[in-house]
Design a protein around this motif. Structure first.
Motif, PDB file in Angstrom:
ATOM      1  N   ASP A 166       0.903  -1.260   0.306  1.00 50.11           N
ATOM      2  CA  ASP A 166      -0.138  -0.047   0.487  1.00 50.11           C
ATOM      3  C   ASP A 166       0.783   0.856  -0.083  1.00 50.11           C
ATOM      4  N   PRO A 167       0.926   2.223  -0.811  1.00 46.45           N
ATOM      5  CA  PRO A 167       1.951   3.273  -0.795  1.00 46.45           C
ATOM      6  C   PRO A 167       1.771   4.152  -0.061  1.00 46.45           C
ATOM      7  N   LEU A 168       0.607   3.862   0.951  1.00 50.26           N
ATOM      8  CA  LEU A 168       0.873   4.911   2.265  1.00 50.26           C
ATOM      9  C   LEU A 168       1.589   4.549   3.172  1.00 50.26           C
ATOM     10  N   LYS A 169       1.546   3.278   2.958  1.00 47.15           N
ATOM     11  CA  LYS A 169       2.491   2.082   4.433  1.00 47.15           C
ATOM     12  C   LYS A 169       3.770   2.207   4.034  1.00 47.15           C
ATOM     13  N   ILE A 170       3.665   2.063   2.364  1.00 47.06           N
ATOM     14  CA  ILE A 170       5.679   2.248   1.684  1.00 47.06           C
ATOM     15  C   ILE A 170       5.799   4.174   2.694  1.00 47.06           C
ATOM     16  N   CYS A 171       5.143   4.708   2.089  1.00 44.50           N
ATOM     17  CA  CYS A 171       5.946   6.375   2.585  1.00 44.50           C
ATOM     18  C   CYS A 171       6.203   6.359   4.218  1.00 44.50           C
ATOM     19  N   GLN A 172       4.701   5.294   4.907  1.00 41.29           N
ATOM     20  CA  GLN A 172       5.649   5.002   6.323  1.00 41.29           C
ATOM     21  C   GLN A 172       6.438   4.701   6.742  1.00 41.29           C
ATOM     22  N   VAL A 186      13.358  12.837   2.098  1.00 44.06           N
ATOM     23  CA  VAL A 186      13.057  11.693   2.301  1.00 44.06           C
ATOM     24  C   VAL A 186      12.367  12.082   0.802  1.00 44.06           C
ATOM     25  N   ILE A 187      12.898  11.383  -0.305  1.00 39.22           N
ATOM     26  CA  ILE A 187      11.949  11.493  -1.732  1.00 39.22           C
ATOM     27  C   ILE A 187      11.124  10.465  -1.986  1.00 39.22           C
ATOM     28  N   LEU A 188      10.188  10.936  -2.247  1.00 40.20           N
ATOM     29  CA  LEU A 188       8.838  10.025  -2.550  1.00 40.20           C
ATOM     30  C   LEU A 188       8.853  10.217  -3.555  1.00 40.20           C
ATOM     31  N   ASP A 189       8.307   9.200  -4.547  1.00 38.17           N
ATOM     32  CA  ASP A 189       7.954   9.676  -5.881  1.00 38.17           C
ATOM     33  C   ASP A 189       6.338   8.611  -5.656  1.00 38.17           C
ATOM     34  N   THR A 190       5.879   9.231  -6.353  1.00 42.13           N
ATOM     35  CA  THR A 190       4.208   9.339  -5.760  1.00 42.13           C
ATOM     36  C   THR A 190       3.852   8.432  -7.699  1.00 42.13           C
ATOM     37  N   ALA A 191       2.523   7.708  -7.441  1.00 44.43           N
ATOM     38  CA  ALA A 191       1.914   7.258  -8.813  1.00 44.43           C
ATOM     39  C   ALA A 191       1.034   8.760  -9.572  1.00 44.43           C
ATOM     40  N   LEU A 200      -7.093   9.314  -6.778  1.00 40.42           N
ATOM     41  CA  LEU A 200      -5.132   8.965  -7.129  1.00 40.42           C
ATOM     42  C   LEU A 200      -4.958  10.808  -5.468  1.00 40.42           C
ATOM     43  N   MET A 201      -6.092  11.193  -5.479  1.00 37.46           N
ATOM     44  CA  MET A 201      -5.990  12.483  -4.974  1.00 37.46           C
ATOM     45  C   MET A 201      -6.452  12.212  -3.213  1.00 37.46           C
ATOM     46  N   THR A 202      -7.224  11.203  -3.114  1.00 44.70           N
ATOM     47  CA  THR A 202      -6.792  10.466  -1.417  1.00 44.70           C
ATOM     48  C   THR A 202      -6.381   9.927  -1.603  1.00 44.70           C
ATOM     49  N   GLU A 203      -5.478   9.492  -2.753  1.00 40.34           N
ATOM     50  CA  GLU A 203      -4.301   8.556  -1.693  1.00 40.34           C
ATOM     51  C   GLU A 203      -3.459   9.646  -2.092  1.00 40.34           C
ATOM     52  N   LEU A 204      -2.840  10.352  -2.260  1.00 41.50           N
ATOM     53  CA  LEU A 204      -1.907  11.087  -1.744  1.00 41.50           C
ATOM     54  C   LEU A 204      -1.997  12.331  -0.831  1.00 41.50           C
ATOM     55  N   SER A 205      -3.229  12.896  -0.627  1.00 46.11           N
ATOM     56  CA  SER A 205      -4.133  13.296   0.948  1.00 46.11           C
ATOM     57  C   SER A 205      -3.248  12.721   1.775  1.00 46.11           C
ATOM     58  N   ALA A 206      -3.847  11.275   1.956  1.00 47.12           N
ATOM     59  CA  ALA A 206      -3.736  10.482   2.863  1.00 47.12           C
ATOM     60  C   ALA A 206      -2.198  10.713   2.823  1.00 47.12           C
ATOM     61  N   ILE A 207      -0.871  10.150   1.878  1.00 47.39           N
ATOM     62  CA  ILE A 207       0.152  10.639   2.330  1.00 47.39           C
ATOM     63  C   ILE A 207       1.040  11.591   2.944  1.00 47.39           C
ATOM     64  N   LYS A 208       0.105  12.992   2.369  1.00 42.26           N
ATOM     65  CA  LYS A 208       0.599  13.946   2.883  1.00 42.26           C
ATOM     66  C   LYS A 208       0.617  14.129   4.452  1.00 42.26           C
ATOM     67  N   GLY A 209      -1.505  14.031   4.347  1.00 40.57           N
ATOM     68  CA  GLY A 209      -1.241  14.042   6.017  1.00 40.57           C
ATOM     69  C   GLY A 209      -0.642  13.105   7.350  1.00 40.57           C
ATOM     70  N   SER A 210      -0.192  11.976   6.826  1.00 36.52           N
ATOM     71  CA  SER A 210       0.447  10.821   7.336  1.00 36.52           C
ATOM     72  C   SER A 210       1.773  11.332   8.103  1.00 36.52           C
TER      73      SER A 210
END
Lengths: 444, 307
Positions: A166-172, A186-191, A200-210
């Motif tokens: 899961d992308p969010l888990k990866i980033c965390q 830390v450079i995060l390469d997103t989809a 996509l926006m939900t995925e990015l917002s979740a990463i941003k929030g965390s």
């Protein structure tokens, strides 16, 4: 870079400089043409209008009109306004936050996010920082592997993510790993997606929030033009951007994005990608870019590049050799190789004031093939021949041509070029710039 | 069958909805306010066409043709403008034949070229799936030896569609990869060989030279090949796509165009401009992420869905 725009503006300014005194009508006419040039370069309609209005206000002042060189003054105003349109001064990335500083890259498919992640990491590393790359694009086939490969090439550590994660888990997890590992960035390469979609926006917002990244950079393909500006705006509204990275500026993009994105979104351009090699990546200096667009060259970037790539020791050795007038063919080859490290000849020529304006100068620049041929010829020579090309008689030239897979004409041409370079270098050391100018036909 | 056909048409219509909004809806608005045709309407039309990325030249031509027909018919009914515009657009698009007959040679060699990030590898994956679905045998040649992991990206598509992939190490000579792939396809009796190439900006002379060399290798090893050289264009780049098509055509004689990401943009009008100015047929269009969303370009169906 932005050749069409440059050309158009230069024609306008040439006319302007031709007038001894300027009337309001002259200026109006010139500005109308500048506006057309901007619109043709795909600059946002509203941005172009505001730009012209603000130049007009400044140009119509009595100081300008009554000065001895009103044309020059107006060009200067246009240059300054262009620079301020693009953000005025360099916007550096955040260095003050507590490390590891997270930087998130977002953008559409095919804009160049993964390559940019590699380039950005390389840039930070060259500044003495420790970056950590995190592949979080689990959608595109082999995107993760691509970043891992880039990491290998650059000797930069990459988080070991898998396409099933899961992308969010990866980033965390990657962020925690970077914290433990003592990394600076830390450079995060997103989809990417084809267009702005909810998932996509939900995925990015979740990463941003965390992770709450210090920088969220929008990676935009400069060839897309105005659409890129609109998409940047949409991304900004949903995830909040801190800046923009423009890619593929080495193509024939018209410049619209570079000139409008700051004015429309309020977000500065922080970096630009100018070639496919991993070191073809620079911080964006609006003032220098404005000079480049107006064909005034960009000496500062040129000096910085030279400083970064030229080997100090070798340069000193060369200086010694020049004094003794022993500039051999080996040195000639060295010089060419050092120049090559700075980027393509076309790019370098564009940075030299005055040269960018000469039409066709870019086509004159030797391409990679020419350079390879030169190297092959020199490699086919004996040591004696390299040190003293005077010994090269017909037989030797024929042997060299055969050995390097070229013709005798090619060998002759190279020997001639070397002799010219040697002569020019001699002038450079004895007579300084004055001598050099006399020696180069272009400056006559 | 009829149901399925309708479904596909519906998808196409949805994919083109952004272009429809930018082009046809605006034409409707321009016509709506007027009972009679005047110069103002033509000016407005021209602006609409140019901003939809049809290019100045093509827009001008279309408007002149519409104007001419109206004059001949001596009608000043504004509603006719839309009808004529649609017909004239169709006549431009119809000028070029489309579709690829992959049965004319064996192996049928398709070379795929384009600038960075337009979707070359994805297009190849989808084409391979399409041909495999038709029961043809397909071999892929991993010619992008420059970008990191490009070979693996193609391999994933090879697995998905059940095609073999011929590859070399990263950084090796792209022409050599294609040479090997060609030999393999000839030896195995493969129906179709699709060759990937590294993305390159059309303005880089040395990279275009490299591409020319790759084409020459194919020509030499298999007379008549490459049977198709497809240029993949990203529809979102608008008019820059025309410049790309021009330079690629000069370098490697492209035989057709694949226009991707059409659903992401309002600049779909660029199709018309490319066909009109460069006389290169559009072979496939991409209107979504699914494999079935890459489809052969049918001029009449396209125009119908657009309007």
């Amino acid at each position: 870079m932005f050749d069409n725009l440059s050309e158009r503006l230069n024609i306008v300014f040439k006319k302007l400089r031709g007038h001894g005194t300027l009337t309001e009508a002259n200026v109006q006419e010139a500005l109308k043409e500048v506006r057309m040039a901007l619109l043709e370069a795909d600059v946002n309609f509203r941005v172009a209008k505001e730009f012209i209005d603000s130049v007009k206000v400044k140009a119509m002042g009595s100081e300008v009109m009554q000065s001895l060189t009103p044309g020059q003054q107006i060009i200067k105003i246009v240059r300054d306004e262009l620079a301020s349109l693009m953000g005025g001064v360099l916007s550096p990335i955040d260095t003050s936050a507590r490390p590891p500083i997270p930087i998130m890259l977002v953008g559409l498919q095919g804009s160049g996010k993964t390559t940019t992640a590699g380039k950005l990491a390389r840039y930070l590393k060259s500044k003495g920082k420790r970056p950590y790359l995190v592949p979080a694009d689990v959608h595109r086939p082999a995107a993760i592997l691509q970043l891992k490969r880039l990491g290998e090439q650059l000797s930069i550590d990459v988080f070991d993510s898998n396409a099933g994660d899961d992308p969010l888990k990866i980033c965390q997890e990657a962020f925690r790993a970077a914290d433990r590992g003592g990394y600076d960035y830390v450079i995060l390469d997103t989809a990417g997606r084809l267009h702005i979609d909810e998932e996509l926006m939900t995925e990015l917002s979740a990463i941003k929030g965390s992770i709450s990244p210090s920088e969220i950079l929008f990676v935009a393909d400069s060839m897309i033009g105005q659409d890129a500006v609109n998409v940047a705006k949409a991304f900004d509204e949903r995830v909040g951007l801190t800046g923009v990275i423009l890619t593929k500026l080495d193509g024939d993009a018209r410049g619209g994005v570079a000139l409008s994105v700051k004015a429309v979104t309020g977000k500065p351009i922080k970096f630009i990608g100018v070639g496919e090699k991993l070191d073809a990546f620079e911080p964006f200096h609006p003032d220098r870019m404005a000079s480049r667009i107006l064909g005034m060259g960009d000496v500062l970037t040129l000096i910085e590049k030279a400083h970064e790539t030229f080997d100090q020791k070798k340069a000193e050795e060369l200086g010694q050799k020049l004094k003794k007038d022993s500039f051999t063919l080996d040195d000639f080859k060295d010089q060419i190789q050092q120049m090559r490290k700075m980027g393509s000849f076309g790019d370098i020529l564009g940075m030299i004031p005055g040269l960018g304006k000469l039409k066709g100068i870019k086509e004159m620049a030797p391409d990679e093939k020419d350079i390879k041929r030169i190297e092959a010829i020199i490699n086919s020579m004996t040591r004696v021949e390299r040190r003293d090309p005077a010994v090269l008689n017909g037989n030797r030239r024929l042997r060299i041509a055969k050995g390097s897979g070229t013709t005798v004409q090619d060998v002759n041409q190279l020997v001639k070029r070397h002799a010219e370079a040697r002569k020019m270098m001699k002038m450079f050391t004895s007579g300084g710039m004055k001598g050099l100018k006399r020696g180069m036909p272009m400056f006559r | 069958m009829a149901e399925e056909k309708k479904g596909l048409f519906q998808r196409l219509k949805e994919g083109l909805s952004k272009t429809h909004k930018g082009l046809v809806d605006k034409v409707d608005q321009a016509i709506l306010g007027r009972k009679k045709i005047d110069e103002g309407l033509y000016d407005e039309l021209e602006e609409i066409l140019v901003t939809s990325d049809l290019g100045v030249q093509t827009s001008y031509k279309l408007i002149e043709r519409v104007r001419e027909r109206l004059r001949r018919g001596e009608s000043d009914d504004a509603a006719l403008v839309k009808k004529y515009l649609k017909e004239e657009i169709l006549s431009i698009l119809k000028g070029t034949g489309s579709g690829i007959d992959t049965r004319r040679a064996k192996p049928f060699v398709i070379m795929v070229v384009g600038v960075n990030g337009v979707g070359k590898t994805t297009t190849i994956g989808k084409l391979a799936s399409r041909y495999r679905g038709e029961g043809r045998s397909v071999l892929l040649s991993a010619g992008d030896t420059f970008r990191a992991a490009a070979v693996e990206q193609l391999e994933v598509w090879g697995e998905r569609s059940g095609c073999g992939v011929i590859k070399h190490k990263e950084g090796s000579d792209p022409s050599a990869v294609l040479f090997d792939a060609l030999k393999a396809a000839q030896g195995r009796g493969t129906d179709i060989l699709i060759a990937d190439t590294a993305g390159r900006l059309h303005t880089k002379t040395n990279l275009m030279e490299e591409l020319k060399k790759t084409r020459r290798v194919v020509e030499r090893e298999a007379p008549g090949a490459p049977h198709e050289v497809l240029l993949v264009l990203d529809a979102t780049t608008g008019q820059n796509a025309v410049s790309q098509a021009k330079l690629f055509k000069e370098a490697v004689e492209i035989t057709g165009i694949v226009l991707t990401k059409l659903d992401g943009t309002a600049k779909g009008g660029v199709v018309i401009s490319i066909v009109d100015e460069l006389k290169i047929p559009v072979k496939f269009i991409g209107i979504g992420e699914g494999v079935e969303d890459l489809r052969p370009f049918e001029p009449s169906e396209f125009v119908e869905a657009l309007f």
